[in-house]
Structures are given as structure tokens and as C-alpha cells.
Design a protein around this motif. Structure first.
Motif, PDB file in Angstrom:
ATOM      1  N   GLN A 186       0.933  -1.287  -0.074  1.00 35.78           N
ATOM      2  CA  GLN A 186       0.089   0.054   0.055  1.00 35.78           C
ATOM      3  C   GLN A 186       0.920   1.254   0.002  1.00 35.78           C
ATOM      4  O   GLN A 186       0.427   2.267  -0.587  1.00 35.78           O
ATOM      5  CB  GLN A 186      -0.864   0.028   1.313  1.00 35.78           C
ATOM      6  CG  GLN A 186      -2.158  -1.083   1.101  1.00 35.78           C
ATOM      7  CD  GLN A 186      -3.077  -0.975   2.414  1.00 35.78           C
ATOM      8  OE1 GLN A 186      -2.339  -0.671   3.496  1.00 35.78           O
ATOM      9  NE2 GLN A 186      -4.355  -1.150   2.089  1.00 35.78           N
ATOM     10  N   HIS A 189       2.117   2.042  -3.266  1.00 38.16           N
ATOM     11  CA  HIS A 189       0.869   2.412  -4.295  1.00 38.16           C
ATOM     12  C   HIS A 189       0.399   4.056  -4.022  1.00 38.16           C
ATOM     13  O   HIS A 189       0.462   4.811  -4.513  1.00 38.16           O
ATOM     14  CB  HIS A 189      -0.400   1.491  -3.899  1.00 38.16           C
ATOM     15  CG  HIS A 189      -1.298   1.834  -4.841  1.00 38.16           C
ATOM     16  ND1 HIS A 189      -1.303   1.728  -6.207  1.00 38.16           N
ATOM     17  CD2 HIS A 189      -2.744   2.658  -4.695  1.00 38.16           C
ATOM     18  CE1 HIS A 189      -2.407   2.127  -6.908  1.00 38.16           C
ATOM     19  NE2 HIS A 189      -3.217   2.384  -5.984  1.00 38.16           N
ATOM     20  N   GLU A 190       0.690   4.085  -2.511  1.00 36.26           N
ATOM     21  CA  GLU A 190       0.299   5.634  -2.196  1.00 36.26           C
ATOM     22  C   GLU A 190       1.294   6.543  -2.288  1.00 36.26           C
ATOM     23  O   GLU A 190       0.561   7.684  -2.456  1.00 36.26           O
ATOM     24  CB  GLU A 190      -0.035   5.556  -0.558  1.00 36.26           C
ATOM     25  CG  GLU A 190      -1.296   4.734  -0.103  1.00 36.26           C
ATOM     26  CD  GLU A 190      -1.207   4.411   1.371  1.00 36.26           C
ATOM     27  OE1 GLU A 190      -0.311   4.808   2.125  1.00 36.26           O
ATOM     28  OE2 GLU A 190      -2.212   3.809   1.866  1.00 36.26           O
ATOM     29  N   LEU A 507      -4.277  -5.154  -3.929  1.00 31.07           N
ATOM     30  CA  LEU A 507      -4.451  -3.692  -3.505  1.00 31.07           C
ATOM     31  C   LEU A 507      -5.750  -3.545  -4.271  1.00 31.07           C
ATOM     32  O   LEU A 507      -6.753  -2.751  -3.665  1.00 31.07           O
ATOM     33  CB  LEU A 507      -3.589  -2.932  -4.364  1.00 31.07           C
ATOM     34  CG  LEU A 507      -2.409  -2.573  -3.779  1.00 31.07           C
ATOM     35  CD1 LEU A 507      -1.217  -1.945  -4.568  1.00 31.07           C
ATOM     36  CD2 LEU A 507      -2.610  -2.009  -2.435  1.00 31.07           C
ATOM     37  N   THR A 511      -8.309  -2.218  -1.617  1.00 37.00           N
ATOM     38  CA  THR A 511      -9.283  -0.584  -1.649  1.00 37.00           C
ATOM     39  C   THR A 511     -10.931  -1.217  -1.287  1.00 37.00           C
ATOM     40  O   THR A 511     -11.400  -0.080  -0.855  1.00 37.00           O
ATOM     41  CB  THR A 511      -9.008  -0.275  -3.129  1.00 37.00           C
ATOM     42  OG1 THR A 511      -7.721  -0.069  -3.262  1.00 37.00           O
ATOM     43  CG2 THR A 511      -9.858   0.912  -3.474  1.00 37.00           C
TER      44      THR A 511
END
Length: 723
Positions: A186, A189-190, A507, A511
């Protein structure tokens, strides 16, 4: 106080071991205070280029996962989980396994196969690498395997039985472990998402936007939309409506009557609306058949196209080898005459096609005289039998984009070789030119997005239909439990990048969990197989009910009836874990002490628990118990039969190569059904409702309760298993 810097783009086999041990230190040792800092880089730029760096409050930085793990083990006293004297005797064995972790770093199966086989052999009749309790050797080794995509793929195939059993055991008995891995993914990704509020950089410098922006989404009505189509639709909608306040057109590319159906067309309209996409205009390529035919006449008359009756395989070979067709230099009059025969759809006409005269031997094979018109006698679902000839997609799209005022054609990168072809048609025909931007398509591991292959799955009965929850169609993933908000967020966070990646589903479903967790009512279910009846001493003799919140953190969801009775059902797995006189917690009731455990007398199932006697201890402290179990009262409510369904991927290989047959990689079993009993409130659920069975996970109701028939619920992935 220390900081662990982690390169989130690095080979995770070199970072997860240190991440897990640092997380363990924070969890187990009150003196530990390690801040974990994820950096969006492949290696840390701190002298020695490693994936991890530990910076203590005072002292020299430690680089490399194996060095960080060794350092933390020495510094934090409670890190070994079992601090008994016997643990000290095993330190040398633990250190030996920590040293072996590096043999699992290489992303090459030949390199890791040997170490993994050694592990598999070592774990025969063992639950842990060292001794009878979990140690940092287990976490470090688990982390290296989980972070190595090659080693992890071998685990998912299940070929090394003992190693796979141990791997799942460590994951399931230490839920913080997969959570730590998820935090790493994460974070990566963030970091990308922070570039814009939509989660990716949308600053792609589209040209001439000051003159207005008109985009389009041109689906072929020959199947249902899948997640790849969703990206194309959402990006075109985003640039038209949010980025530039322009116009968005949905144009159905209905130029192949053999494959198209009104059923698919209607489904696409519904799926777009479900995703919140409202086109400013909906059009059809079939609206322009006369225009397309006129352009075909024109391109023949100016000598830029010709009729060809070359057999299909021969034509394919000639194009591949740069050989001109024998018909390439026929006269305009001959070509027009053959087009007329094609238009009639007679015996002579169906032998021919029309090809653009672009090039014979262009290095870009898309430019080698592509077919632009062909015969098809199948009635069209909108125009019937009016036409017997139809334009190809490659001829149709550049013309209609120009005619409909499209300013920017945003399409997937698979069309990149055909971009010069697109531009050639607009140049030769003298029509308005359109800007092209291509973006990477969305590919997912162990997932087929080819409409042709998906159609085969449906036709061969490998799935129940286009909305099968194992399918990557919008309807399939919605039926599995994906929310519209999560779908939009995830896809828009991918952005219009041209980088081709094979995405993991982790992910995607993580989400979704953010959306469903705050609003999913909590219920209870117990697996029917070998469910254990427990007698509760100290409970009221008569059953009764109390109103309890459906969600502990969301009172807006209302209340449910919870039944209490002197006899309850408990999961067999929970019952087998109990020890004599152990204090446990019955969730939503209180503590109880296990006074009697009855086992089966069948010599083949001696471990099976057949009954329990518990003393209710409502004054007990729930914080002191390690086992908090779900249960169902057998009186005071009607137990509702449920069928909980989980799914696996349809194929076993992360990526099917072009020279591989996907049918060689079909997963033998992909649907798993478990019968259970649920609390009486479940009878009121409707199809489409999303709930959580406590300690089992999130589920979407696929079929509501009917007397005599169970509630059917589909398990919703949360990102931990990726499925």
C-alpha cells in the motif's frame, strides 16, 4: 527510538524479512519504538545501496535485511516470542536459519528451488523451523519467500506440501504478518497516488486542449465489459468531464454482425451507468455505414485501395514476408467492379476484400496493406440485411473519430503499432486529424482479459456466465462484492501511464475493503460440519434475546437480535484448540471456563470434539483471554442455513505467454462451498447485501433466504489472499 527505511520498489525478498522483525519488535517489546519509513525507490541512496536501512537513535546505521534482523534480535529482549531459557539453547539454530534467508533472495527458480526443497524436507512433521514455538527464523524465512515472486508462485502452486503447510500456518496464526506485507504494498501504491488527488499523474500534456476536448469510448457489443474496458471508459470520461469540462461520446463499434448482440449492447450501457459514466452522446458505427462506403469508394478511386481475393493464409504469409499481392496493381475500374459484387454479397463478391495500398514491406507490419472492407452475410442486429459488406475497425475508427469531432483518441498501448495507420487514413482521405494518446492496459495476474478466450470459458461451461464471480467482467467482480466507489478509485489511481505492468489483485480488493468495512453489518455463522454443542452452566435456563448494534463503530446501521441460551454451537476448529480449565471469551457475551471436553470414540477421528461444558464467568476480563470465539444459541432464534462460497483463480499461471495455451493452465477446482448455520437476522438479508461474518470475513448475498433453501453468500476478498 529507531527508524527503518524500506525501499518499496526493491525486490521484496530483501525487505520483508526486516520489515516483519521490526513489526514484531514493536508488537512484542514495550521498549521498542521503530518508525517504519517507506521510500518510493528501488534502493536506498545511503552509501551502501540496500533495500532496508535501520538508523538507531545513537550508533551506526545497519544496512541489509539480514544485518537488520540480527541487530534487532540482539537489542530487543522479547523478540524471540518465547523468552524461556530453552530459547537461549536454540539461538545457534535460529541464527543458522537467519543466515540461510539470503539464499531465498534470487528471483530465479533454479536458484531458490534447492533451498526451498531443503525447507520442505526440514518441515516434515514440524510446525516451526526451530523448536516448538514460532521464532524470528520463521518470520524472516516466511518474509523472504513471500517477497520473492518466483518462490511465492511455487507456494501458491502447492507442490512442496510441508513448506506450503508451514507457510499458511505462519500467515494464519499471525495475522499481523500479512498486514505488514500489505502495508508495504500500500505504501508503494500511495507514494504514486500522492501525485494527484486521483492517485496518479494526469498531467500528460494533451495538445490543443484550449480548443475544446472531445473523447470517446468505442466498445464492440460482442461481450460484457471487463476491468480493462473499465479503465478505458473511466479515463476517457475523466479527461472529458473532469479535467477539461468537454464532451464524452460512447460509440458502439458494431461492424461485425457475426459476434454482436443487442444483449451485449444493453449490458454495456447498464455497466457504464453503474460506474457513474454518463456519455453526452451515444452513437453507433452502423449509423455511418453509408458514409464509410462512400469513403471506401473514394479511397479506391484515388488509387489508395484495391480489391483482393487472395486466400486468407496466403495473404497472412505474404504480409509477414513483405510480398506484394498479385492484385495490388489492378485498375481502379476493376477494383470498383469487385466492390460492387461485394456489396451484393453474391457468390463472386464474397471471395473478395478491400485492402488499403499503404506498403508491402514496411517494418511496421500494421502498415502492410491492411484489410479495410470485407463481406459478411450475417444480418446486423440494427440494420438487418441492408448491408453485406462492413468496414474493419482500423478503417472505421479514424474516419468516425474525425466525423464525430473527437479531439483526443485515448486508447490502450496495444494499438501503438496501428497509430501510423490511423494517421495515414486521415491524411489520405483529407479529413480532420485527431490527437492520439495511448496508455497501458490493465493486466492482472492469473487473469485472462481476451474477449475471445472469455467467450470460450462461457461457451464451454467452465463458468456460469458472463457475470460469474470468477470472471474479470464488471458484472463478475460486482457480483463478487466489489463496490462502485472502490472500482472507480482503484482504476483512476492507475492513471494514464504508459508503463505496462502485471497487477496483483491484492490492492484491488484491499481498496474495496476500505469501502465495505465501515458499512457491513456484523453477523455470526458456524460451519455445520462437526459443529460442537456446548452446554453453558451459569446461563439463564430460558433462552432470551437482546438488541445489539449491527456494527460496533457505526450506530447508523441499527440493531440486531442476539439470542442467548444454555446450549450453543461452536466451531469444531475452535473447540479442538481449547484446553481443560482454559478461560475463553464468547464474543458478545463474556468469558467462560472450559470444564469438560468430550471427544469422538471413533479411532479414525479421535481428535474430533463431540461436546463441551463451559462455566459462564461474566466477571472475567476479556482482555486476558487469547481465544475469542463466535457462537450461536440453539434456542431463542431460528438458525438460518447458509452456503458460503469462495473462489480461486481460473488459471494457475501468473502470465500466459503468447506461445502458451491457456487451456494447459486451467485450475482444476475453483469453487469451494461450505455449509453453515447463521444467526436469525440473516433471514432478512436481500440479494446484493454485503455483511461480515465475524472471524470468517466479508460476504455478499447472492441468493436471499427462502424457507427450505439456504442463503448463498460469496466470500469477498480483502487483499490478503489476492483472489
Amino acid at each position: 527510538m529507531a527508524t527503518l527505511h524500506v525501499a518499496s520498489k526493491a525486490n521484496q525478498a530483501t525487505s520483508i524479512p526486516a520489515l516483519l522483525v521490526a513489526t514484531l519488535a514493536n508488537n512484542k517489546d514495550p521498549n521498542a519504538s521503530i518508525t517504519i519509513d517507506f521510500q518510493d525507490v528501488e534502493t536506498l541512496q545511503s552509501g551502501v545501496k540496500e533495500a532496508v536501512e535501520l538508523v538507531p537513535k545513537s550508533g551506526t546505521s545497519i544496512h541489509g535485511s539480514e544485518n537488520v534482523v540480527s541487530y534487532l534480535a540482539k537489542i530487543y529482549s522479547r523478540l524471540s516470542v518465547d523468552p524461556s531459557p530453552a530459547q537461549k539453547e536454540r539461538e545457534s539454530q535460529i541464527n543458522e536459519w537467519l543466515g540461510r534467508t539470503t539464499s531465498l533472495y534470487a528471483v530465479d527458480f533454479k536458484s531458490v528451488e534447492g533451498p526451498m526443497q531443503e525447507l520442505d524436507a526440514h518441515l516434515t512433521l514440524r510446525s516451526y523451523l526451530v523448536g516448538y514455538t514460532v521464532t524470528m527464523a520463521d518470520f524472516s524465512t516466511w518474509g523472504a519467500i513471500r517477497g520473492n515472486r518466483v518462490a511465492y508462485a511455487a507456494i501458491k502452486k502447492g507442490s512442496m506440501i510441508n513448506l506450503c503447510r508451514w507457510f499458511r500456518f505462519i500467515e494464519e496464526t499471525n495475522p499481523w504478518v500479512p498486514a505488514a506485507v500489505l502495508s508495504l504494498n500500500q505504501a508503494a501504491h500511495e507514494k504514486k497516488a500522492a501525485k494527484s488527488k486521483e492517485g496518479a499523474s494526469y498531467d500528460i500534456a494533451l495538445l490543443d486542449t484550449d480548443k475544446g476536448v472531445v473523447t470517446r469510448f468505442p466498445p464492440e457489443p460482442s461481450g460484457y465489459l471487463h476491468i480493462g474496458h473499465a479503465k478505458a471508459a473511466l479515463l476517457n470520461d475523466y479527461f472529458a468531464h473532469e479535467a477539461y469540462k468537454g464532451t464524452f461520446i460512447c460509440r458502439f463499434d458494431d461492424t461485425n454482425p457475426s459476434k454482436e448482440k443487442e444483449e451485449f449492447q444493453d449490458a454495456i450501457v447498464q455497466d457504464l451507468a453503474m460506474m457513474g459514466i454518463v456519455p453526452d452522446k451515444t452513437s453507433y458505427s452502423s449509423d455511418y455505414f453509408q458514409d464509410m462506403y462512400d469513403y471506401c469508394l473514394h479511397i479506391i478511386k484515388i488509387g489508395k485501395a484495391y480489391a483482393d481475393d487472395t486466400e486468407q493464409m496466403t495473404m497472412r504469409d505474404e504480409r509477414m514476408n513483405g510480398v506484394a499481392s498479385k492484385r495490388r496493381d489492378e485498375s481502379v475500374e476493376q477494383n470498383l467492379a469487385r466492390l460492387e459484387e461485394m456489396k451484393k454479397g453474391n457468390e463472386e463478391g464474397i471471395k473478395w476484400c478491400i485492402r488499403a495500398r499503404m506498403s508491402v514491406d514496411n517494418p511496421n507490419k500494421a502498415m502492410r496493406d491492411p484489410v479495410i472492407y470485407r463481406c459478411n452475410l450475417t444480418p446486423h442486429h440494427r440494420t438487418g440485411s441492408t448491408w453485406k459488406i462492413y468496414p474493419t475497425y482500423d478503417f472505421c475508427v479514424p474516419i468516425l473519430d474525425s466525423l464525430e469531432g473527437i479531439t483526443h483518441a485515448l486508447r490502450t498501448i496495444e494499438y501503438r503499432d496501428r497509430n501510423p495507420q490511423y494517421e495515414w487514413f486521415q491524411e489520405v482521405l483529407g479529413i480532420r486529424k485527431v490527437h492520439i494518446w495511448d496508455f497501458a492496459r490493465m493486466n492482472f495476474v492469473r487473469t485472462l482479459l481476451s474477449k475471445r478466450k472469455l467467450t470460450k470459458f462461457v461457451d464451454q461451461g467452465l463458468v456460469t456466465g458472463w457475470d460469474d464471480p470468477r470472471f474479470p467482467t464488471i458484472r463478475g467482480i460486482r457480483r463478487r462484492g466489489m463496490t462502485v466507489g472502490a472500482l472507480r478509485e482503484y482504476i483512476l489511481k492507475q492513471g494514464p501511464s504508459r508503463n505496462i505492468v502485471n497487477l496483483d489483485w491484492t490492492l484491488f480488493w484491499a481498496t474495496n475493503k476500505k469501502y465495505i468495512d465501515p458499512v457491513a453489518p456484523r453477523h455470526t455463522a458456524v460451519t455445520q460440519a462437526h459443529a460442537v454443542t456446548a452446554t453453558i452452566k451459569g446461563a439463564r435456563t430460558a433462552a432470551y434475546t437482546e438488541d445489539k448494534p449491527k456494527h460496533g463503530k457505526n450506530p447508523d446501521l441499527g440493531t440486531k437480535k442476539v439470542a442467548y441460551a444454555p446450549t450453543i454451537l461452536i466451531e469444531q476448529e475452535d473447540a479442538q484448540s481449547f484446553a481443560q480449565d482454559e478461560e475463553i471469551t464468547l464474543m458478545n457475551w463474556g468469558n467462560a471456563i472450559v470444564r469438560k471436553i468430550s471427544h469422538s470414540i471413533n479411532p479414525l477421528s479421535l481428535s474430533t470434539v463431540t461436546g463441551l461444558e463451559l462455566d459462564l464467568n461474566l466477571t472475567g476480563d476479556v482482555k486476558t483471554t487469547s481465544k475469542k470465539v463466535t457462537w450461536l444459541a440453539t434456542e431463542g432464534q431460528e438458525l438460518i442455513p447458509v452456503e458460503m462460497v469462495d473462489f480461486d483463480f481460473l488459471i494457475t499461471k501468473d502470465k500466459i505467454e503468447e506461445d502458451e495455451n491457456y487451456e494447459d493452465f486451467l485450475t482444476p477446482e475453483t469453487e469451494f462451498r461450505t455449509k453453515g448455520w447463521a444467526d436469525g437476522n440473516v433471514a432478512n438479508l436481500k440479494a446484493g447485501d454485503v455483511i461480515q461474518f465475524e472471524r470468517k470475513g466479508y460476504f455478499r448475498v447472492d441468493k436471499a433466504f427462502q424457507h427450505g433453501e439456504p442463503v448463498v453468500l460469496f466470500a469477498i476478498p480483502t487483499g490478503k489472499g489476492g483472489r
